[in-house]
Write a protein that holds these residues in place. Structure first.
Motif, mmCIF file in Angstrom:
data_model
loop_
_atom_site.group_PDB
_atom_site.id
_atom_site.type_symbol
_atom_site.label_atom_id
_atom_site.label_comp_id
_atom_site.label_asym_id
_atom_site.label_seq_id
_atom_site.Cartn_x
_atom_site.Cartn_y
_atom_site.Cartn_z
ATOM 1 N N LEU A 1 0.839 -1.200 0.000
ATOM 2 C CA LEU A 1 0.000 0.000 0.000
ATOM 3 C C LEU A 1 0.872 1.248 0.000
ATOM 4 O O LEU A 1 0.621 2.209 -0.725
ATOM 5 C CB LEU A 1 -0.922 0.002 1.218
ATOM 6 C CG LEU A 1 -2.177 -0.856 1.127
ATOM 7 C CD1 LEU A 1 -2.900 -0.895 2.457
ATOM 8 C CD2 LEU A 1 -3.110 -0.329 0.030
ATOM 9 N N SER B 1 -3.022 0.403 -5.245
ATOM 10 C CA SER B 1 -4.330 0.903 -4.852
ATOM 11 C C SER B 1 -5.024 -0.168 -4.031
ATOM 12 O O SER B 1 -4.720 -1.350 -4.129
ATOM 13 C CB SER B 1 -5.167 1.226 -6.090
ATOM 14 O OG SER B 1 -5.516 0.028 -6.738
ATOM 15 N N ARG B 2 -5.967 0.264 -3.169
ATOM 16 C CA ARG B 2 -6.704 -0.683 -2.351
ATOM 17 C C ARG B 2 -7.437 -1.697 -3.225
ATOM 18 O O ARG B 2 -7.511 -2.873 -2.903
ATOM 19 C CB ARG B 2 -7.722 0.070 -1.490
ATOM 20 C CG ARG B 2 -7.205 0.341 -0.126
ATOM 21 C CD ARG B 2 -7.924 1.496 0.528
ATOM 22 N NE ARG B 2 -6.978 2.161 1.385
ATOM 23 C CZ ARG B 2 -6.607 1.672 2.571
ATOM 24 N NH1 ARG B 2 -7.142 0.570 3.014
ATOM 25 N NH2 ARG B 2 -5.710 2.273 3.294
ATOM 26 N N VAL C 1 -7.799 -5.220 4.145
ATOM 27 C CA VAL C 1 -7.309 -3.977 3.567
ATOM 28 C C VAL C 1 -7.770 -2.773 4.378
ATOM 29 O O VAL C 1 -7.023 -1.830 4.615
ATOM 30 C CB VAL C 1 -7.756 -3.867 2.101
ATOM 31 C CG1 VAL C 1 -7.437 -2.494 1.560
ATOM 32 C CG2 VAL C 1 -7.063 -4.930 1.289
ATOM 33 N N ASP D 1 -1.550 2.349 6.258
ATOM 34 C CA ASP D 1 -0.324 2.064 5.547
ATOM 35 C C ASP D 1 0.757 1.825 6.576
ATOM 36 O O ASP D 1 0.495 1.857 7.775
ATOM 37 C CB ASP D 1 0.024 3.136 4.508
ATOM 38 C CG ASP D 1 0.416 4.439 5.148
ATOM 39 O OD1 ASP D 1 1.271 4.414 6.047
ATOM 40 O OD2 ASP D 1 -0.138 5.475 4.748
#
Lengths: 120, 900
Positions: free
Chosen positions: B402, B407-408, B487, B492
């Motif tokens: 991340l 990207s998520r 997620v 992060d």
């Protein structure tokens, strides 16, 4: 070595490379290097073809069926790939040219309205 | 070389070509060669980017990423093969069980007939104030068909009959399913022959007797004739009558009866030639004359095809009405005539074919579907917790990705790809399992409904679509939730912290629920298996281990009452001679100590009961005085191992010309001759003309489940000599005698129809097929549930341990002993197990009452079974909780602290 200084160069507008390739191939078949040279020479070295975009553009045009490729031998007896316009590509070129004309005159009218008014 | 690789090689060639030309040009302008080459490359620019851009033209980015994701997923899976293996096994079992049950569900309840527009096919069903047999006579069929010819076509068919067939000259006889149909049958169904032709009207004419032709099913044609297109014109015999095969029925068409696939279709007018005689109702008919000529025998069912049901029904009823009025004229009683005239015809849908099995399967299959759906949910939920456990071990990696700018969505997609990969593997395994399990289950289910039944449960398009849909839903369900949770739990790397504290109350509850369900299933399995064992070991009153039995049918073959005018006496003499020959021939076989014949075989499904009058016995109000009956040859009791307790055995001297005698069983003696010596007492049907000469011990002659009821055995000779069961007692191996007997019968009585030769033990075993199936299914599902709940426990605890690694580290650093951590985690697991068991036990007790209806034998063992199941569950659960507990105790304090 180019004869002009970098400052005089103009970057190609997005999407115009396809048109130029098609136009170059109208004269006959040509290999990748030749196409790049022809565009540069034809524009008096104003336009500089980014090699990074030439080949992807060629493959894209092939995928759409506007040009085709054949193996051949060039003037100095070297084997090379020659690109050639297909009938479909020829038709496409005509549309692209008229589109281009429409676009440039429209942009021209916006950029220099005085000239137009003065004439009227 | 893949197309993309090829294109890449070509691109490289072109790049080289370009640089070479540019270099030459520069050299021509006077640049030194080494410098020229460098400048040419500078002019060309970054070749790697060109390649990337070109690739994007050749292959869309998402495909590229998908391949990348899949490769990455494969690497991740291989890094932790244990977890992946556990998930795949759980999902495969869940998906497989669902697909297997669905394939049977599909075959029995959903599949439509493989004919064009099956929704337009209807069966004529007669509606009357009182239940009437749903059959028509052949002449009535012809009249009806002619009357409505303009409106709608009508075809007729018999039931599917078992016949003795000889498929090649000189080959052995084999049983075949044959249906008699009218000439327009295939036409009405809309079927054309795969080879040759189907039947036509001219094949089936009552007056001229019909053509001796047959259509063979695609199934038999492939199995028995190797799909030889030259089959047309081949002669076979069916029950002794020669017929010629004129065509092959279309692929997949196995007839209108779901569980009895048909091998041959022949014209109805061959009824007498092939001695079809079943499912008929007759009054005043001469059954030895062709049935197609007689109005008095009703034996065909009618089928019609129409796009407009109401119109067809109206037309048929108009014709049926005039038929009724003609027939009503013979009825003198006005009331019954009025009732008779109330009859009408309704059109029942035939879209899915006919089945005796279907109504009985609806509830059990529905219950099974629910159960396996629940098992799959368990599997998916457990898979999800296992994935989360693993994902939390990968938090570091995901956080790094991340931070590096992934990207998520990309990460979620990556995680989802991993779970879908697992589901894909599980689906493949599951479908294999279903292919095997569905067929086995269908066979077993069909077997419980009769000896000749066969239910085909293919993995057709619908079943495969079901498997794919179920597994995709499973994959999303069990993949998406953990992926999103993972997620979203990580912002992060700079904020990455390990969360401590209460989580997963829901997943803990789920595990407890699974334990409870597993307990119910395990107890059920234990009880059903015990009940089955008890059934299998019940004392039957006869000796199943040393007896071999053959089902014969003297009504078929040349011994049968046939075309030649035979009197009843002729017939009986013919059967008597056959019986003598059979007894002498088989008594000589090696190992045979005695041989006997009976009208009804033991535990064979054959049952005959009659109301009797017993001299000196007054029946209570509403009591029906009945005897179960059988005709047996002398020596029968000794042969099957039944013990005579009083009086004498039936003797060769008891014949048609001597007074009627009978041996009764103890139940009969106790019930009807209470306080009297039964020997010498009289009873009978219309008049008491049969003398009791002996009493035998009770035996479970009908089935293992049915308790003995009053029964009488008569001399075969006083019962028209009709024997359908041959019993041999052996001193040696029963299995070897089965083979010997089969061979001997084929040689000495080549024309006798022999349906089955088997040991009595096997025959008795068949009568408890249903109990065997229930026991097997509950055991299977019990084990699956056990596996799943332990997998779930393992998953939840692993997740918990993985998330709390640093907590454990801190505790260790602060002086906790490893043993304490181990016990702590174990205690947590066992709390879940205990809650599950505490919830499960009342549920079991609640279910015991309705379930005991299906349980045979002593009920006192139920508590033992419950205790045993609880113990098993507890031990297995503890074992599966041991791994995460051990892992918790192995946490390195330093690593855990550094984490923080």
């Amino acid at each position: 070595m180019s004869t002009k200084k970098p400052a005089d160069r103009v970057e190609l507008l997005q999407g115009t490379l396809d048109l130029l390739i098609l136009r170059t191939l109208r004269a006959g078949h040509e290999h990748g290097h030749g196409i790049a040279k022809a565009i540069e020479r034809g524009s008096h070295d104003v336009l500089q073809v980014e090699q990074g975009s030439l080949y992807p553009a060629l493959y894209r045009l092939m995928k759409r069926g506007w040009i085709e490729v054949e193996e051949g031998t060039s003037d100095n007896n070297r084997r090379a790939k020659f690109y050639r316009l297909t009938p479909k590509g020829r038709k496409q070129l005509d549309t692209e040219i008229s589109k281009w004309d429409a676009l440039t005159s429209a942009i021209g009218r916006i950029l220099r309205p005085a000239a137009n008014e003065g004439r009227s | 070389m893949s197309p993309v690789d090829q294109s890449r090689a070509q691109l490289d060639e072109e790049i080289d070509d370009f640089v070479a030309r540019e270099t030459e040009e520069l050299i021509a302008r006077g640049v030194p060669p080494t410098e020229a080459r460098r400048l040419a490359w500078v002019k060309f620019g970054n070749a790697a980017i060109v390649r990337e851009d070109a690739r994007a033209v050749w292959r869309p980015l998402c495909v590229d990423q998908l391949l990348q994701d899949t490769r990455y997923a494969w690497r991740v899976v291989r890094r932790a093969p244990g977890v992946a293996g556990l998930i795949v096994v759980m999902l495969a079992v869940g998906i497989g069980a669902n697909t297997a049950i669905f394939s049977v569900f599909n075959a029995a309840l959903l599949r439509t007939l493989p004919v064009p527009s099956p929704q337009h096919l209807f069966l004529l069903s007669e509606q009357a104030p009182v239940p009437v047999p749903q059959r028509f006579s052949y002449p009535a069929f012809e009249r009806l068909r002619t009357a409505v010819a303009a409106a709608t076509p009508i075809a007729a068919m018999s039931r599917v009959a078992r016949m003795q067939s000889r498929l090649d000259a000189g080959s052995e006889r084999e049983a075949a399913s044959v249906q008699l149909v009218s000439g327009n049958f295939f036409g009405v169904l809309g079927l054309a022959a795969e080879h040759g032709r189907t039947l036509v009207d001219d094949d089936d004419t009552a007056r001229s007797g019909g053509r001796a032709v047959a259509i063979v099913s695609d199934r038999l044609w492939r199995r028995r004739f190797n799909a030889d297109p030259g089959i047309v014109g081949h002669d076979i015999t069916l029950n002794g009558a020669a017929v010629t095969i004129v065509g092959v029925a279309p692929v997949n068409f196995t007839g209108l009866w779901l569980e009895t696939p048909t091998d041959f279709w022949i014209p109805l007018s061959l009824q007498q030639d092939v001695r079809y005689s079943q499912n008929y109702s007759a009054s005043d008919a001469d059954l030895t004359k062709p049935w197609v000529l007689q109005d008095q025998v009703s034996w065909v069912q009618l089928v019609t095809r129409s796009e407009n049901r109401a119109q067809a029904m109206a037309a048929i009823n108009a014709a049926f009405r005039s038929e009724l009025e003609t027939r009503a004229q013979t009825i003198t009683n006005l009331q019954s005539r009025a009732r008779f005239l109330q009859r009408s015809v309704a059109l029942d849908t035939l879209e899915r074919g006919l089945s005796n099995l279907r109504p009985r399967l609806m509830t059990p299959l529905g219950a099974l579907m629910t159960l396996v759906a629940f098992l799959l949910l368990m599997a998916a939920a457990n898979g999800a917790t296992l994935l989360m456990a693993r994902a939390s071990a990968r938090r570091q990696e995901i956080a790094v990705r991340l931070s590096l700018g992934a990207s998520r969505r990309r990460i979620v997609r990556q995680l989802l790809t991993e779970s879908l990969l697992l589901v894909a593997v599980a689906t493949m395994l599951g479908v294999l399992f279903a292919w095997w399990g569905g067929t086995a289950l269908a066979t077993q289910l069909a077997a419980t409904s009769g000896t000749n039944a066969a239910l085909v449960a293919p993995l057709d398009r619908r079943v495969l679509a079901f498997a794919v849909a179920v597994s995709t839903a499973t994959g999303l369900l069990f993949g998406l939730f953990p992926a999103l949770r993972t997620v979203n739990g990580i912002s992060d790397i700079s904020h990455e912290k390990v969360a401590i504290g209460g989580q997963g109350a829901a997943s803990r509850g789920l595990v407890a629920l699974q334990i409870a369900v597993s307990l119910c299933l395990l107890v059920g399995a234990g009880l059903f298996v015990r009940s089955f064992r008890e059934l299998a070991e019940t004392a039957l009153g006869f000796d199943r281990d040393h007896v071999v039995t053959a089902w014969i049918n003297p009504r078929l073959g040349p011994h049968a009452p046939g075309h030649v005018a035979q009197t009843k006496d002729d017939e009986a003499r013919g059967y008597s001679a056959l019986n003598e020959r059979l007894l002498t021939a088989t008594a000589r076989l090696p190992g045979v100590t005695s041989a006997a014949l009976a009208a009804c075989g033991l535990a064979s499904g054959c049952r005959s009961t009659s109301d009797v009058r017993i001299a000196g016995y007054t029946a209570a109000a509403a009591e029906s005085v009945t005897f179960l009956e059988n005709g047996v040859s002398p020596g029968y009791f000794a042969t099957v191992g039944m013990r005579l307790v009083a009086g004498r055995d039936l003797a060769p001297s008891d014949t048609e010309d001597t007074p009627k005698v009978a041996v009764i069983n103890e139940s009969a003696a106790k019930r009807y001759f209470r306080g009297r010596d039964p020997i010498g007492q009289m009873f009978g049907y219309s008049a008491p003309d049969i003398a009791v000469v002996g009493v035998v011990e009770d035996a479970r002659v009908l089935s293992v489940q049915e308790a003995p009821s009053p029964m009488a055995f008569y001399p075969l000779k006083q019962r028209e000599n009709l024997a359908f069961s041959l019993e041999l007692r052996t001193a040696g191996s029963a299995n070897r005698l089965v083979t010997d007997l089969r061979k001997a019968l084929a040689v000495t009585e080549p024309d006798l129809s022999v349906e089955r030769t088997t040991t009595l033990a096997a025959q008795v075993g068949h009568s408890i097929d249903q109990e065997r199936l229930v026991a097997a299914l509950t055991t299977l599902f019990g084990l699956i549930a056990l596996l799943l709940s332990c997998g779930g426990l393992l998953g939840v605890m692993s997740y918990s341990v993985a998330r709390r690694a640093s907590e454990f580290g801190v505790r260790l650093a602060l002086g906790a002993r490893r043993g304490q951590l181990l016990v702590g985690v174990l205690r947590e697991s066992l709390t879940m197990v205990a809650i599950g068991l505490l919830a499960g036990i009342p549920a079991v007790l609640l279910l015991l009452k309705p379930a005991s209806r299906w349980l045979f034998g002593a009920q006192t063992e139920q508590m033992t079974t419950l205790a045993a199941s609880t113990a098993i569950l507890f031990v297995v659960a503890t074992a599966s909780a041991a791994l995460p507990a051990w892992r918790a105790s192995r946490v390195s304090p330093l690593a855990a602290l550094r984490h923080e």
